[in-house]
Design a protein around this motif. Structure first.
Motif, short mmCIF file in Angstrom:
data_model
loop_
_atom_site.label_atom_id
_atom_site.label_comp_id
_atom_site.label_asym_id
_atom_site.label_seq_id
_atom_site.Cartn_x
_atom_site.Cartn_y
_atom_site.Cartn_z
N LEU A 61 0.86 -1.14 0.02
CA LEU A 61 -0.21 -0.09 0.05
C LEU A 61 0.97 1.23 0.11
N TYR A 62 1.75 1.37 0.83
CA TYR A 62 2.71 2.36 1.02
C TYR A 62 3.35 2.68 -0.54
N TYR A 63 3.87 1.57 -1.19
CA TYR A 63 4.56 1.65 -2.37
C TYR A 63 3.73 2.07 -3.50
N LYS A 64 2.31 1.51 -3.36
CA LYS A 64 1.56 2.11 -4.40
C LYS A 64 1.31 3.53 -4.30
N GLN A 68 2.12 6.79 -7.10
CA GLN A 68 1.23 7.67 -7.54
C GLN A 68 1.36 9.35 -7.29
N HIS A 69 2.22 9.28 -6.07
CA HIS A 69 2.39 10.88 -5.63
C HIS A 69 3.87 11.26 -5.11
N ASP A 70 4.76 10.55 -5.47
CA ASP A 70 5.97 11.08 -5.24
C ASP A 70 7.27 10.83 -6.11
N GLN A 75 10.32 6.62 -4.04
CA GLN A 75 9.73 5.07 -4.33
C GLN A 75 10.97 4.12 -4.05
N LYS A 76 12.06 4.49 -4.67
CA LYS A 76 13.09 3.56 -4.16
C LYS A 76 13.40 3.50 -2.90
N ASP A 77 13.33 4.35 -2.00
CA ASP A 77 13.52 4.42 -0.56
C ASP A 77 12.51 3.45 -0.05
N VAL A 78 11.40 3.44 -0.43
CA VAL A 78 10.13 2.64 0.14
C VAL A 78 10.59 1.02 -0.12
N ILE A 83 12.47 -4.29 1.14
CA ILE A 83 13.30 -5.53 0.83
C ILE A 83 14.11 -5.79 2.00
N ALA A 84 14.59 -4.70 2.94
CA ALA A 84 15.27 -4.85 3.87
C ALA A 84 14.58 -5.54 5.17
#
Length: 106
Positions: A61-64, A68-70, A75-78, A83-84
């Protein structure tokens, strides 16, 4: 979903009853997202993944939201944080993460 004027009241009631429930926090984030309050939505989504990093649905949900908004950087940070965290649980997470088409070894 309850009518718009009642959403804040219902959200506050749910938070009072179970303020550390991942699904309540995610629902509040979705309400902010739906209302166009992106900074608040991002804060609540971050709170959800911080509270339970093992639940893959919250990460999705956070990645989606970020898609859409940033920016691509966020996006890569999330994605990197997800993954971590190596999430292994969630209503649909296991089936999706184990699907052959989602394998990273292809």
């Amino acid at each position: 979903m309850v009518p718009r004027p009642q959403r804040k009241t219902k959200s506050m009631d749910a938070l009072k009853r179970c303020d550390h429930d991942l699904y309540v926090i995610a629902a509040v984030a979705k309400l902010f997202w739906h209302d166009g309050k992106m900074d608040e939505a991002r804060n609540w989504l971050n709170r959800a993944v911080t509270l339970s990093p093992d639940i893959g649905g919250s990460w999705a949900l956070y990645y989606k939201f970020e898609l859409q908004h940033d920016t691509e950087e966020n996006q890569k940070d999330v994605l990197k944080r997800c993954i971590a965290a190596e999430p292994k649980h969630g209503e649909r997470w296991q089936a999706i993460s184990k699907a052959v088409e989602n394998s990273t070894s292809q």
